[in-house]
Design a protein around this motif. Structure first.
Motif, PDB file in Angstrom:
ATOM      1  N   PRO A  31       0.815  -1.222   0.000  1.00 52.34           N
ATOM      2  CA  PRO A  31       0.000   0.000   0.000  1.00 52.34           C
ATOM      3  C   PRO A  31       0.845   1.266   0.000  1.00 52.34           C
ATOM      4  O   PRO A  31       0.902   2.009   0.984  1.00 52.34           O
ATOM      5  N   VAL A  32       1.493   1.527  -1.125  1.00 53.82           N
ATOM      6  CA  VAL A  32       2.400   2.680  -1.229  1.00 53.82           C
ATOM      7  C   VAL A  32       1.956   3.677  -2.303  1.00 53.82           C
ATOM      8  O   VAL A  32       2.633   4.677  -2.524  1.00 53.82           O
ATOM      9  N   TYR A  33       0.792   3.439  -2.938  1.00 56.58           N
ATOM     10  CA  TYR A  33       0.401   4.263  -4.075  1.00 56.58           C
ATOM     11  C   TYR A  33      -0.683   5.273  -3.703  1.00 56.58           C
ATOM     12  O   TYR A  33      -1.697   4.944  -3.094  1.00 56.58           O
ATOM     13  N   ASP A  34      -0.450   6.511  -4.130  1.00 56.69           N
ATOM     14  CA  ASP A  34      -1.392   7.597  -3.874  1.00 56.69           C
ATOM     15  C   ASP A  34      -2.567   7.561  -4.844  1.00 56.69           C
ATOM     16  O   ASP A  34      -3.654   8.063  -4.536  1.00 56.69           O
ATOM     17  N   PRO A  85      -4.460   4.141   2.177  1.00 51.71           N
ATOM     18  CA  PRO A  85      -5.719   4.677   2.699  1.00 51.71           C
ATOM     19  C   PRO A  85      -5.901   6.114   2.221  1.00 51.71           C
ATOM     20  O   PRO A  85      -4.987   6.933   2.312  1.00 51.71           O
ATOM     21  N   GLY A  86      -7.059   6.403   1.672  1.00 56.54           N
ATOM     22  CA  GLY A  86      -7.309   7.726   1.124  1.00 56.54           C
ATOM     23  C   GLY A  86      -6.865   7.888  -0.317  1.00 56.54           C
ATOM     24  O   GLY A  86      -7.145   8.905  -0.944  1.00 56.54           O
ATOM     25  N   THR A 133     -12.303   5.973  -3.530  1.00 53.70           N
ATOM     26  CA  THR A 133     -11.260   6.363  -2.579  1.00 53.70           C
ATOM     27  C   THR A 133     -11.028   5.225  -1.600  1.00 53.70           C
ATOM     28  O   THR A 133     -11.993   4.706  -1.006  1.00 53.70           O
ATOM     29  N   ARG A 134      -9.790   4.826  -1.429  1.00 52.10           N
ATOM     30  CA  ARG A 134      -9.444   3.691  -0.541  1.00 52.10           C
ATOM     31  C   ARG A 134      -9.902   3.965   0.880  1.00 52.10           C
ATOM     32  O   ARG A 134      -9.671   5.043   1.433  1.00 52.10           O
ATOM     33  N   LYS A 135     -10.565   2.993   1.469  1.00 48.62           N
ATOM     34  CA  LYS A 135     -11.047   3.128   2.848  1.00 48.62           C
ATOM     35  C   LYS A 135      -9.881   3.303   3.807  1.00 48.62           C
ATOM     36  O   LYS A 135      -8.802   2.754   3.603  1.00 48.62           O
TER      37      LYS A 135
END
Length: 217
Positions: A144-147, A171-172, A214-216
Motif C-alpha cells: 500500500p504505497v500508491y497515492d 488509505p485515502g 477512494t481507498r477506505k
C-alpha cells in the motif's frame, strides 16, 4: 505492439481522471516523499507517462512523482520502459509478482513471462554485455504505497484484481478504472465497494465508463 495509444474512449477516460487527480497531489505534497502512481495493466505505459508529465520538467531522479507500471505481457513491459526512457520520464514497468490469488490461467501466463524474462537476462548481446530485461515487481513496491492507481483493463479482470489493487493503494488513495462497458459498471462498482468509499460511475463515452473511488481508511 503494446496497447495504449490514447485514442480509445477508455484511455481518454483515464487521462481525464489523471489530469484531475494528480495536480492536487502535486500541490499538496510538501514532504520529501514522492507521489507514487500505479498504472495497473500498463500496456504501452501511456497512463503512467501522462501522470509523470504533469510534474514540472526536471530530471527523472528529481521529479516529485514516480509511476510504476504493472503488466503481465513481457513485450509490453519492455516497450513501456523504452517509452519512458525515450521521454525521459520516471516510469518503471514490471511484471506482477505471483500471488496465491492468481487464477490458473493468470498464473500460467505469468510463469511463462517470468521464465522468458529470465532467459533474456541470461543472454548476451554482441558486445558481450547483459541485455536489459523485465523483472517482477520489487517487494517494496508491492504494497500500500500508491497515492493513485489507474487500471484500464476489462471488467472481468478488474473484478478479479479488486483485492490486489486494494492492497496496493494507500488509505485515502484514489482509483480510476476503465475498460468497462456501461452494462458492466454495476458489477465493478459493487466489487470495489468492499475496499473503497464513494465508488461510482464518473463518466461515460461511446458506451464505455470510468469508475472511481477512494481507498477506505
Amino acid at each position: 505492439i503494446a496497447f495504449g495509444t490514447g485514442e480509445h474512449p477508455t484511455t481518454r477516460h483515464c487521462l481525464r481522471w489523471i489530469s484531475n487527480v494528480i495536480p492536487p497531489l502535486l500541490d499538496s505534497e510538501k514532504k520529501e516523499e514522492k507521489i507514487n502512481f500505479l498504472d495497473y495493466g500498463a500496456g504501452s505505459g501511456v497512463l503512467g507517462l501522462a501522470a509523470c508529465s504533469l510534474a514540472s520538467s526536471s530530471p527523472p531522479t528529481e521529479s516529485p512523482i514516480r509511476a510504476i507500471g504493472v503488466e503481465i505481457d513481457l513485450d509490453a513491459v519492455n516497450i513501456a520502459n523504452e517509452n519512458a526512457a525515450a521521454n525521459n520520464l520516471p516510469m518503471y514497468n514490471y511484471l506482477p509478482r505471483p500471488s496465491d490469488d492468481d487464477d490458473p490461467e493468470t498464473a500460467s501466463l505469468l510463469m511463462k513471462a517470468l521464465n522468458r524474462a529470465q532467459i533474456n537476462a541470461e543472454s548476451k548481446n554482441k558486445d558481450n554485455s547483459e541485455v536489459k530485461f523485465a523483472q517482477a515487481l520489487p517487494v517494496e513496491l508491492n504494497g500500500p504505497v500508491y497515492d493513485a492507481c489507474a487500471a484500464n483493463i476489462l471488467a472481468g479482470p478488474l473484478i478479479g484484481l479488486r483485492k490486489t489493487i486494494a492492497s496496493m493503494v494507500k488509505p485515502g488513495g484514489k482509483i480510476g478504472l476503465s475498460g468497462i462497458l456501461a452494462d458492466q459498471a454495476n458489477n465493478v462498482v459493487e466489487a470495489y465497494r468492499e475496499y473503497f468509499d464513494d465508488v461510482k460511475v464518473d463518466g461515460e463515452e461511446e458506451g464505455w465508463v470510468l469508475v472511481t473511488g477512494t481507498r477506505k481508511q
